[in-house]
Scaffold this motif. Structure first.
Motif, PDB file in Angstrom:
ATOM      1  N   ALA A 228       2.992 -29.511  11.372  1.00 49.49           N
ATOM      2  CA  ALA A 228       1.927 -28.509  11.288  1.00 49.49           C
ATOM      3  C   ALA A 228       0.594 -29.168  11.602  1.00 49.49           C
ATOM      4  O   ALA A 228       0.426 -30.380  11.446  1.00 49.49           O
ATOM      5  CB  ALA A 228       1.889 -27.876   9.894  1.00 49.49           C
ATOM      6  N   LEU A 229      -0.365 -28.339  12.045  1.00 52.09           N
ATOM      7  CA  LEU A 229      -1.719 -28.785  12.338  1.00 52.09           C
ATOM      8  C   LEU A 229      -2.685 -28.066  11.400  1.00 52.09           C
ATOM      9  O   LEU A 229      -2.600 -26.846  11.225  1.00 52.09           O
ATOM     10  CB  LEU A 229      -2.086 -28.474  13.785  1.00 52.09           C
ATOM     11  N   ALA A 262       1.954 -24.585  17.604  1.00 47.79           N
ATOM     12  CA  ALA A 262       0.956 -23.535  17.817  1.00 47.79           C
ATOM     13  C   ALA A 262       1.063 -22.444  16.754  1.00 47.79           C
ATOM     14  O   ALA A 262       0.056 -21.871  16.321  1.00 47.79           O
ATOM     15  CB  ALA A 262       1.118 -22.941  19.212  1.00 47.79           C
ATOM     16  N   ARG A 263       2.281 -22.182  16.324  1.00 47.10           N
ATOM     17  CA  ARG A 263       2.491 -21.139  15.321  1.00 47.10           C
ATOM     18  C   ARG A 263       1.814 -21.494  14.002  1.00 47.10           C
ATOM     19  O   ARG A 263       1.375 -20.608  13.250  1.00 47.10           O
ATOM     20  CB  ARG A 263       3.995 -20.923  15.119  1.00 47.10           C
ATOM     21  N   THR A 264       1.698 -22.785  13.696  1.00 40.95           N
ATOM     22  CA  THR A 264       1.026 -23.177  12.447  1.00 40.95           C
ATOM     23  C   THR A 264      -0.470 -22.925  12.507  1.00 40.95           C
ATOM     24  O   THR A 264      -1.140 -22.964  11.474  1.00 40.95           O
ATOM     25  CB  THR A 264       1.288 -24.663  12.111  1.00 40.95           C
ATOM     26  N   LEU A 265      -0.987 -22.670  13.720  1.00 44.95           N
ATOM     27  CA  LEU A 265      -2.384 -22.290  13.886  1.00 44.95           C
ATOM     28  C   LEU A 265      -2.545 -20.783  14.064  1.00 44.95           C
ATOM     29  O   LEU A 265      -3.626 -20.297  14.392  1.00 44.95           O
ATOM     30  CB  LEU A 265      -2.975 -23.013  15.103  1.00 44.95           C
ATOM     31  N   GLY A 266      -1.458 -20.047  13.867  1.00 45.05           N
ATOM     32  CA  GLY A 266      -1.513 -18.596  13.961  1.00 45.05           C
ATOM     33  C   GLY A 266      -1.341 -18.056  15.364  1.00 45.05           C
ATOM     34  O   GLY A 266      -1.587 -16.861  15.596  1.00 45.05           O
ATOM     35  N   GLU A 267      -0.905 -18.892  16.309  1.00 42.17           N
ATOM     36  CA  GLU A 267      -0.725 -18.444  17.690  1.00 42.17           C
ATOM     37  C   GLU A 267       0.753 -18.355  18.029  1.00 42.17           C
ATOM     38  O   GLU A 267       1.519 -19.305  17.795  1.00 42.17           O
ATOM     39  CB  GLU A 267      -1.405 -19.409  18.668  1.00 42.17           C
ATOM     40  N   ARG A 268       1.149 -17.233  18.614  1.00 38.46           N
ATOM     41  CA  ARG A 268       2.532 -17.051  19.051  1.00 38.46           C
ATOM     42  C   ARG A 268       2.552 -17.077  20.585  1.00 38.46           C
ATOM     43  O   ARG A 268       2.223 -16.093  21.237  1.00 38.46           O
ATOM     44  CB  ARG A 268       3.112 -15.744  18.519  1.00 38.46           C
ATOM     45  N   ILE A 269       2.908 -18.222  21.103  1.00 37.62           N
ATOM     46  CA  ILE A 269       2.947 -18.425  22.554  1.00 37.62           C
ATOM     47  C   ILE A 269       4.405 -18.327  23.004  1.00 37.62           C
ATOM     48  O   ILE A 269       5.269 -19.016  22.448  1.00 37.62           O
ATOM     49  CB  ILE A 269       2.331 -19.789  22.917  1.00 37.62           C
ATOM     50  N   PRO A 270       4.712 -17.461  23.977  1.00 43.49           N
ATOM     51  CA  PRO A 270       6.115 -17.192  24.332  1.00 43.49           C
ATOM     52  C   PRO A 270       6.750 -18.311  25.156  1.00 43.49           C
ATOM     53  O   PRO A 270       7.086 -18.143  26.332  1.00 43.49           O
ATOM     54  CB  PRO A 270       6.021 -15.888  25.130  1.00 43.49           C
ATOM     55  N   LEU A 271       6.941 -19.444  24.525  1.00 42.30           N
ATOM     56  CA  LEU A 271       7.587 -20.582  25.166  1.00 42.30           C
ATOM     57  C   LEU A 271       9.091 -20.468  24.963  1.00 42.30           C
ATOM     58  O   LEU A 271       9.563 -20.289  23.848  1.00 42.30           O
ATOM     59  CB  LEU A 271       7.073 -21.882  24.552  1.00 42.30           C
ATOM     60  N   GLU A 272       9.830 -20.587  26.056  1.00 44.76           N
ATOM     61  CA  GLU A 272      11.290 -20.549  25.987  1.00 44.76           C
ATOM     62  C   GLU A 272      11.842 -21.868  26.503  1.00 44.76           C
ATOM     63  O   GLU A 272      11.164 -22.602  27.233  1.00 44.76           O
ATOM     64  CB  GLU A 272      11.832 -19.361  26.794  1.00 44.76           C
ATOM     65  N   SER A 411      -4.681 -20.332  30.583  1.00 44.66           N
ATOM     66  CA  SER A 411      -5.119 -20.138  29.209  1.00 44.66           C
ATOM     67  C   SER A 411      -3.924 -19.917  28.268  1.00 44.66           C
ATOM     68  O   SER A 411      -3.067 -19.077  28.537  1.00 44.66           O
ATOM     69  CB  SER A 411      -6.037 -18.927  29.105  1.00 44.66           C
ATOM     70  N   PRO A 412      -3.862 -20.663  27.183  1.00 45.24           N
ATOM     71  CA  PRO A 412      -2.780 -20.420  26.220  1.00 45.24           C
ATOM     72  C   PRO A 412      -2.829 -19.020  25.611  1.00 45.24           C
ATOM     73  O   PRO A 412      -1.822 -18.537  25.086  1.00 45.24           O
ATOM     74  CB  PRO A 412      -3.022 -21.490  25.133  1.00 45.24           C
ATOM     75  N   GLN A 413      -3.980 -18.365  25.685  1.00 42.43           N
ATOM     76  CA  GLN A 413      -4.122 -17.042  25.096  1.00 42.43           C
ATOM     77  C   GLN A 413      -3.820 -15.902  26.091  1.00 42.43           C
ATOM     78  O   GLN A 413      -3.986 -14.732  25.740  1.00 42.43           O
ATOM     79  CB  GLN A 413      -5.544 -16.855  24.560  1.00 42.43           C
ATOM     80  N   ARG A 414      -3.361 -16.198  27.278  1.00 39.27           N
ATOM     81  CA  ARG A 414      -3.198 -15.143  28.281  1.00 39.27           C
ATOM     82  C   ARG A 414      -2.063 -14.168  27.949  1.00 39.27           C
ATOM     83  O   ARG A 414      -1.980 -13.069  28.543  1.00 39.27           O
ATOM     84  CB  ARG A 414      -2.930 -15.755  29.668  1.00 39.27           C
ATOM     85  N   PHE A 415      -1.196 -14.513  27.014  1.00 41.43           N
ATOM     86  CA  PHE A 415      -0.078 -13.627  26.653  1.00 41.43           C
ATOM     87  C   PHE A 415      -0.399 -12.763  25.440  1.00 41.43           C
ATOM     88  O   PHE A 415       0.427 -11.958  25.033  1.00 41.43           O
ATOM     89  CB  PHE A 415       1.172 -14.452  26.350  1.00 41.43           C
ATOM     90  N   ALA A 416      -1.576 -12.950  24.858  1.00 40.63           N
ATOM     91  CA  ALA A 416      -1.904 -12.227  23.631  1.00 40.63           C
ATOM     92  C   ALA A 416      -1.992 -10.732  23.901  1.00 40.63           C
ATOM     93  O   ALA A 416      -2.465 -10.305  24.951  1.00 40.63           O
ATOM     94  CB  ALA A 416      -3.214 -12.740  23.058  1.00 40.63           C
TER      95      ALA A 416
END
Length: 416
Positions: A228-229, A262-272, A411-416
């Motif tokens: 976690a971060l 990233a999820r520990t920072l509240g971000e859900r990035i769709p990495l598969e 941008s890591p946020q482009r999927f939000a």
């Protein structure tokens, strides 16, 4: 004995992207600690095909993929497979892939990919020279093969797009192909050769050499599983299974495991996770003079210092499922038919995780939660290819410099 000073930057991930970024930051005068759950070159950075595929500017998420996918999915050992138990979990990601296949999005992704490829190519040789690894670079090209005129004609729009972006290639008939690579099966009637395709003598040896260079420059590498971060006003705490570690800034370059952080920072990035398979045959298994790509079957054959590697394909099955080495065996059997002189004895099978985002572009940029945390993951099949360019971008971001290319598309946020 005094405690070691707190590092300026912690890089999470000791693969090719993480270590390249660590070296770039070290070159900017930063004290850097690299942590990795297994150590340097333990994952896909060791088992890839060793190619700097700068001509691969077309995203995998494209109308061509959507045309082929239904046929491929019918073959459980084919170029693209999804085990039935995993299908419900991967369905939302596949829906995002389908959305990314629209002509407008493909055009935008191609432009962004081209910019990152151009930067990565420009940065590569200076980076290799600075790290003492330039002798490992090979310039042997890539030969893509087609089994019919129809398959070749279907590829032409993609080559037209590459031509518009200044990529050098030439189409070949059977006689020309034999001059570039003898010993091909006569089933291949057309080919396209890209001379600007570089490779590395051995990807594992290369990443280990980067680790040695980083350590020689005063950098430290620790085996630790980052969990976690926790950023605050003064820095970032990295929680691990052991002692917590802290730095002023953090780079997340943990490959297929990055989205968990990233999820520990509240971000859900769709990495598969695209699970790739290969078999490495002993040196001399075939007189290979260039990398050979069998695009219709989703795999390549490449010559490395340690042997001939036959691998590729995509299995969407996550991080936990046991490897299915029948996939390696299926590619090896096809390679023996396509290269009749290939000796298939004594091979070593392998499976590794490729971190992939739905639009085929990596995530490079700051976390939404803290500008003390930068992301550099999701390169899919192109981690080695784009490692030097990504390292430049990460170093610029963390030292307050203006990056040489626009980063909005990454941008890591482009999927939000």
């Amino acid at each position: 004995m005094e405690d070691a000073p707190e590092p300026d930057v912690i890089v999470i991930g000791a693969g090719v992207v993480g270590l390249s970024a660590a070296l770039a930051l070290q070159g900017r005068g930063r004290r850097v600690l690299v942590i990795d759950r297994e150590g340097p070159a333990a994952g896909a950075s060791a088992g890839n095909a060793g190619a700097f595929a700068f001509t691969d500017i077309l995203p995998l998420a494209s109308p061509g993929l959507m045309r082929k996918a239904p046929r491929w999915l019918l073959d459980p050992l084919g170029p693209l497979s999804v085990p039935i138990p995993y299908a419900p979990r991967v369905a939302p990601w596949m829906w995002r892939v389908a959305r990314a296949c629209s002509p407008t999005r493909v055009e935008a992704a191609t432009a962004a990919q081209t910019a990152l490829m151009d930067l990565s190519r420009a940065e590569l040789e200076p980076f290799l020279a600075a790290t003492g690894t330039l002798p490992m670079l090979r310039r042997e090209g890539n030969l893509e093969l087609y089994e019919s005129e129809a398959e070749w004609l279907a590829s032409l729009p993609g080559w037209d797009a590459r031509e518009r972006h200044g990529i050098d290639f030439r189409h070949l008939d059977a006689g020309d192909m034999a001059a570039v690579q003898p010993g091909l099966s006569p089933r291949f009637v057309r080919g396209t050769f890209t001379p600007g395709w570089f490779s590395i003598a051995d990807p594992r040896d290369y990443v280990l050499a980067l680790a040695e260079r980083f350590a020689a420059g005063g950098g430290a590498i620790a085996v630790a599983d980052a969990r976690a971060l926790r950023p605050d006003a003064g820095g970032v705490t990295v929680e691990t299974q052991g002692a917590a570690r802290r730095a002023g800034q953090v780079v997340v370059a943990a490959g297929a495991f990055s989205h968990r952080l990233a999820r520990t920072l509240g971000e859900r990035i769709p990495l598969e996770t695209e699970r790739g398979y290969n078999t490495t045959l002993p040196p001399g298994a075939f007189d290979l003079r260039t990398q050979v790509t069998f695009g219709g079957h989703g795999f390549v054959v490449t010559r490395l210092a340690g042997g001939i590697r036959v691998g590729g394909a995509v299995e969407l099955a996550g991080l936990e499922r046991a490897p299915d080495f029948r996939r390696s065996e299926a590619m090896l059997a096809k390679a023996a038919r396509f290269l009749p002189g290939l000796r298939t004895e004594g091979g070593r099978p392998w499976m590794g995780f490729r971190p992939s985002l739905p639009d085929s572009l990596p995530a490079i940029g700051f976390s939404r939660g803290s500008r003390r945390v930068a992301y550099a993951f999701g390169h899919g099949h192109l981690g080695l290819t784009q490692s030097a360019g990504t390292a430049r971008l990460v170093a610029d971001l963390l030292t307050g410099q203006v990056p040489p290319i626009p980063l909005r598309s990454f941008s890591p946020q482009r999927f939000a």
